[in-house]
Write an enzyme that holds these catalytic residues in place. Structure first.
Site, PDB file in Angstrom:
ATOM      1  N   LYS A 182      45.450  49.246  40.304  1.00  0.00           N
ATOM      2  CA  LYS A 182      44.120  49.657  39.851  1.00  0.00           C
ATOM      3  C   LYS A 182      43.180  49.695  41.055  1.00  0.00           C
ATOM      4  O   LYS A 182      42.738  48.668  41.552  1.00  0.00           O
ATOM      5  CB  LYS A 182      43.534  48.702  38.811  1.00  0.00           C
ATOM      6  CG  LYS A 182      42.298  49.335  38.168  1.00  0.00           C
ATOM      7  CD  LYS A 182      41.215  48.351  37.789  1.00  0.00           C
ATOM      8  CE  LYS A 182      40.101  48.150  38.753  1.00  0.00           C
ATOM      9  NZ  LYS A 182      39.259  49.268  39.125  1.00  0.00           N
ATOM     10  N   GLU A 257      42.969  37.821  48.031  1.00  0.00           N
ATOM     11  CA  GLU A 257      42.305  38.085  49.322  1.00  0.00           C
ATOM     12  C   GLU A 257      40.837  38.276  48.992  1.00  0.00           C
ATOM     13  O   GLU A 257      40.460  39.306  48.417  1.00  0.00           O
ATOM     14  CB  GLU A 257      42.835  39.379  49.950  1.00  0.00           C
ATOM     15  CG  GLU A 257      44.280  39.337  50.332  1.00  0.00           C
ATOM     16  CD  GLU A 257      44.505  38.544  51.593  1.00  0.00           C
ATOM     17  OE1 GLU A 257      43.635  38.542  52.469  1.00  0.00           O
ATOM     18  OE2 GLU A 257      45.560  37.903  51.682  1.00  0.00           O
ATOM     19  N   CYS A 291      35.265  42.461  54.784  1.00  0.00           N
ATOM     20  CA  CYS A 291      35.454  41.047  54.432  1.00  0.00           C
ATOM     21  C   CYS A 291      35.515  40.162  55.668  1.00  0.00           C
ATOM     22  O   CYS A 291      35.116  39.007  55.627  1.00  0.00           O
ATOM     23  CB  CYS A 291      36.711  40.886  53.591  1.00  0.00           C
ATOM     24  SG  CYS A 291      38.157  41.617  54.345  1.00  0.00           S
ATOM     25  N   GLU A 392      27.868  35.871  51.401  1.00  0.00           N
ATOM     26  CA  GLU A 392      28.420  37.124  51.916  1.00  0.00           C
ATOM     27  C   GLU A 392      27.484  38.260  51.521  1.00  0.00           C
ATOM     28  O   GLU A 392      27.265  38.518  50.336  1.00  0.00           O
ATOM     29  CB  GLU A 392      29.809  37.357  51.323  1.00  0.00           C
ATOM     30  CG  GLU A 392      30.443  38.608  51.884  1.00  0.00           C
ATOM     31  CD  GLU A 392      31.819  38.867  51.294  1.00  0.00           C
ATOM     32  OE1 GLU A 392      31.960  38.803  50.064  1.00  0.00           O
ATOM     33  OE2 GLU A 392      32.742  39.141  52.076  1.00  0.00           O
TER      34      GLU A 392
HETATM   35  P1  NDP Z   1      35.070  43.251  43.143  1.00  0.00           P
HETATM   36  O1  NDP Z   1      35.602  41.888  43.061  1.00  0.00           O
HETATM   37  O2  NDP Z   1      33.873  43.595  42.378  1.00  0.00           O
HETATM   38  O3  NDP Z   1      36.173  44.304  42.717  1.00  0.00           O
HETATM   39  C1  NDP Z   1      37.467  44.352  43.254  1.00  0.00           C
HETATM   40  C2  NDP Z   1      38.381  45.026  42.256  1.00  0.00           C
HETATM   41  O4  NDP Z   1      38.490  44.200  41.103  1.00  0.00           O
HETATM   42  C3  NDP Z   1      37.846  46.376  41.763  1.00  0.00           C
HETATM   43  O5  NDP Z   1      38.937  47.238  41.562  1.00  0.00           O
HETATM   44  C4  NDP Z   1      37.186  45.976  40.454  1.00  0.00           C
HETATM   45  O6  NDP Z   1      37.046  47.041  39.537  1.00  0.00           O
HETATM   46  C5  NDP Z   1      38.170  44.944  39.945  1.00  0.00           C
HETATM   47  N1  NDP Z   1      37.638  44.053  38.917  1.00  0.00           N
HETATM   48  C6  NDP Z   1      36.346  43.750  38.636  1.00  0.00           C
HETATM   49  N2  NDP Z   1      36.277  42.887  37.585  1.00  0.00           N
HETATM   50  C7  NDP Z   1      37.555  42.638  37.190  1.00  0.00           C
HETATM   51  C8  NDP Z   1      38.136  41.833  36.172  1.00  0.00           C
HETATM   52  N3  NDP Z   1      37.403  41.096  35.329  1.00  0.00           N
HETATM   53  N4  NDP Z   1      39.474  41.806  36.064  1.00  0.00           N
HETATM   54  C9  NDP Z   1      40.245  42.519  36.901  1.00  0.00           C
HETATM   55  N5  NDP Z   1      39.751  43.313  37.881  1.00  0.00           N
HETATM   56  C10 NDP Z   1      38.417  43.363  38.039  1.00  0.00           C
HETATM   57  O7  NDP Z   1      34.900  43.549  44.682  1.00  0.00           O
HETATM   58  P2  NDP Z   1      34.366  44.885  45.349  1.00  0.00           P
HETATM   59  O8  NDP Z   1      35.185  46.054  44.967  1.00  0.00           O
HETATM   60  O9  NDP Z   1      32.915  44.914  45.081  1.00  0.00           O
HETATM   61  O10 NDP Z   1      34.696  44.625  46.893  1.00  0.00           O
HETATM   62  C11 NDP Z   1      33.888  43.860  47.679  1.00  0.00           C
HETATM   63  C12 NDP Z   1      34.396  42.430  47.777  1.00  0.00           C
HETATM   64  O11 NDP Z   1      35.761  42.393  48.139  1.00  0.00           O
HETATM   65  C13 NDP Z   1      33.695  41.648  48.856  1.00  0.00           C
HETATM   66  O12 NDP Z   1      33.313  40.397  48.361  1.00  0.00           O
HETATM   67  C14 NDP Z   1      34.739  41.464  49.959  1.00  0.00           C
HETATM   68  O13 NDP Z   1      34.618  40.346  50.734  1.00  0.00           O
HETATM   69  C15 NDP Z   1      36.004  41.474  49.201  1.00  0.00           C
HETATM   70  N6  NDP Z   1      37.077  41.994  50.050  1.00  0.00           N
HETATM   71  C16 NDP Z   1      37.987  41.115  50.579  1.00  0.00           C
HETATM   72  C17 NDP Z   1      38.974  41.552  51.436  1.00  0.00           C
HETATM   73  C18 NDP Z   1      39.984  40.589  52.000  1.00  0.00           C
HETATM   74  O14 NDP Z   1      40.984  41.014  52.555  1.00  0.00           O
HETATM   75  N7  NDP Z   1      39.792  39.291  51.900  1.00  0.00           N
HETATM   76  C19 NDP Z   1      39.100  42.967  51.814  1.00  0.00           C
HETATM   77  C20 NDP Z   1      38.117  43.802  51.183  1.00  0.00           C
HETATM   78  C21 NDP Z   1      37.139  43.316  50.331  1.00  0.00           C
HETATM   79  P3  NDP Z   1      35.787  48.062  39.579  1.00  0.00           P
HETATM   80  O15 NDP Z   1      36.415  49.365  39.806  1.00  0.00           O
HETATM   81  O16 NDP Z   1      35.123  47.969  38.241  1.00  0.00           O
HETATM   82  O17 NDP Z   1      34.863  47.623  40.654  1.00  0.00           O
END
Ligand code: NDP
Length: 495
Positions: A182, A257, A291, A392
């Site tokens: 997803k 992650e 991130c 963050e």
């Molecule tokens: P989110 O946590 O909002 O979303 C990540 C993914 O999870 C999206 O596909 C999102 O869907 C989905 N999601 C949201 N809610 C749920 C749920 N209840 N159950 C299952 N899946 C869900 O993060 P962002 O996309 O906003 O990305 C930014 C964040 O990601 C930052 O905090 C960043 O630090 C972190 N990040 C970490 C990385 C790492 O390697 N450690 C790398 C890149 C980012 P939807 O399409 O609705 O948004």
């Protein structure tokens, strides 16, 4: 190189090797955040669509050829996928740049690195092996074998959609798992494009399935399904915690992650010319939507004033604008709500008494009026308890603190709930190593930053998550271990 299509791209879900619409018939529209133009539509997935994809992946795991294929064959297919990504790199980079808002030059680097990671995984696929023991007792042979976990749900964020896909999915595939992916609802294009390339490379139908839509609907349906054996998630710490607690009732394996709040520690013996460029990249890379951003700059007090003067001057010259322009160094933020969140952090920095050195505003001039642009922003005189220092921000905002001694720098850098990727800048190798050992983060860069190699594991300490991507251990994340204890003599009970 193929011709780059710039028309509106319309995608369905990719399930069992077919592009299909959503059962709801609804669509998500994606506008380029730098120009406001509609660039793509994705199917708005439902629970039913997700269950369909999971049942296809389950059937393929139980009855299909992929889990039983030799590692060599899986490796050959992944190697073809890597080559196809490279052959289509420019098209993928354009799509990534248009959907995320990142400069085209950065998007090219991201795709090229993604292809390198897939090639590395291809080389690992045929090296998966267990252990054997012939010294565990009379007439006993012990075998330790590795087996694919099963159906893996992979949930990815919007900031590096193609690269995060490559950090996860090829490893799960190399292990012999089948998958349901997803991607973020904002940036699903490159994931779907890579799925088409995966089919061309020879990945059997039903092994790689993509369902587009929201986290609330599609992501949650993956988490709630008892037929998903493992979840690999990249995203925010708050969503990661929900996924972890939702997975507890299925007692399933989860790798996370998550977010970060990393520091760049600059000692007075560092090569300051190099550090100037590194510090800019540290907080502005990918518009700060990174991130591993080094969004805290810890400067030795003897060099701080002059260094900041030079940094501010350099940052003021940064070209911010249309990501499609080859000279653009910083693009647009992902969506309006996120931009407002970044601006609210800047406001809180000012209210809490940090000294604004440059930036702080949304850009609204002719070139920026249809996009979501924020000036790169630097705060000096930041203290450890300020929100901008602890939380963050995921935008181009840098917080500066000065230090006198290495121990003080270590304590400041470790003063965070996160632990992802700090960097150290010094010409003293002993100091570099001692500080590296003392920092509580999954990665430490020494005299470099954002230097990823497929061989080096990536992941977090503390609230930055658990499990590792990349490196040889990333395949083990998607494998079960089975011990087979064989008696070849007369059996007698023993303990
Ligand atoms: P989110 O946590 O909002 O979303 C990540 C993914 O999870 C999206 O596909 C999102 O869907 C989905 N999601 C949201 N809610 C749920 C749920 N209840 N159950 C299952 N899946 C869900 O993060 P962002 O996309 O906003 O990305 C930014 C964040 O990601 C930052 O905090 C960043 O630090 C972190 N990040 C970490 C990385 C790492 O390697 N450690 C790398 C890149 C980012 P939807 O399409 O609705 O948004």
């Amino acid at each position: 190189m193929k011709t780059i299509e710039t028309n509106l791209r319309e995608y369905g879900h990719y399930i069992n090797g077919e592009f299909i619409g959503s059962s709801s018939n609804k669509k998500i529209e994606r506008k380029n955040p730098a120009t406001g133009e509609l660039v793509a539509t994705f199917s708005l997935g439902s629970k039913e669509d997700t269950h369909h994809a999971i049942s296809v992946a389950k059937n393929e795991f139980e009855n299909g050829s992929w889990p039983k294929m030799s590692g060599e064959e899986r490796g050959r297919i992944l190697s073809r996928l890597s080559r196809l990504i490279l052959e289509n790199a420019e098209r993928l980079a354009v799509i990534e740049s248009e959907e995320v808002g990142k400069p085209i030059t950065d998007a090219r680097g991201e795709i090229e690195l993604g292809a390198r990671v897939v090639e590395y995984v291809a080389s690992l696929a045929q090296q998966i092996h267990g252990q054997s023991y012939n010294n565990i007792g009379r007439n006993r042979t012990g075998l330790v074998v590795k087996e694919p976990v099963g159906v893996v749900g992979l949930i990815t964020p919007w900031n590096y959609p193609a690269l995060v896909f490559c950090h996860k999915v090829p490893f799960a595939l190399a292990a012999g798992c089948t998958t349901v992916v997803k991607p973020s609802e904002f940036t699903s294009g490159t994931t779907l494009e890579i799925a088409m390339l995966a089919e061309e490379a020879g990945i059997p139908k039903g092994v790689l399935n993509i369902v587009t839509g929201t986290g609330e609907e599609v992501g949650q349906a993956i988490v709630d399904s008892p037929d998903v054996d493992q979840i690999s998630f990249t995203g925010s710490t708050s969503t990661g915690e929900k996924i972890q607690s939702g997975s507890a009732k299925h007692s399933r394996k989860v790798t996370l992650e998550l977010g970060g709040k990393s520091s760049m520690i600059v000692f007075d013996d560092a090569n300051l010319e190099e550090v100037l460029d590194a510090a800019m990249l540290g907080f502005m890379v990918n518009q700060g939507e990174e991130c591993c951003a080094n969004s805290r700059l810890l400067l030795h007090e003897d060099i701080a004033d002059k260094f900041l003067e030079n940094l501010v001057e350099k940052v003021k010259g940064v070209k911010i604008g249309n990501p499609n322009n080859e000279n653009t160094q910083m693009g647009a933020l992902i969506h309006e709500e996120h931009l407002e969140k970044v601006l609210s952090y800047i406001k809180s920095g000012i209210q809490e008494g940090a000294r604004l050195l440059t930036g702080g505003k949304r850009l609204t001039g002719t070139e920026h009026k249809n996009g979501l642009f924020v000036e790169p922003t630097i705060f000096d005189q930041v203290t450890r308890n300020m929100k901008i220092f602890q939380e963050e921000i995921f935008g181009p905002v840098l917080s500066v603190i000065r230090f006198k001694a290495a121990n003080e720098a270590i304590a400041i850098a470790n003063n965070t709930k996160y632990g992802l990727a700090n960097s150290i800048w010094t010409s003293d190798v002993n100091k570099a190593l001692n500080v590296s050992h003392a920092l509580r983060s999954g990665t430490v860069w020494v005299n470099t930053v954002f230097d990823l190699a497929p061989q080096l594991p990536m992941g977090g300490y503390k609230a930055s998550g658990f499990g590792r991507e990349m490196g040889t251990m990333a395949i083990d994340e998607f494998m079960e271990v089975k011990s087979i204890n064989i008696n070849t003599g007369k059996w007698t009970p023993h303990y």
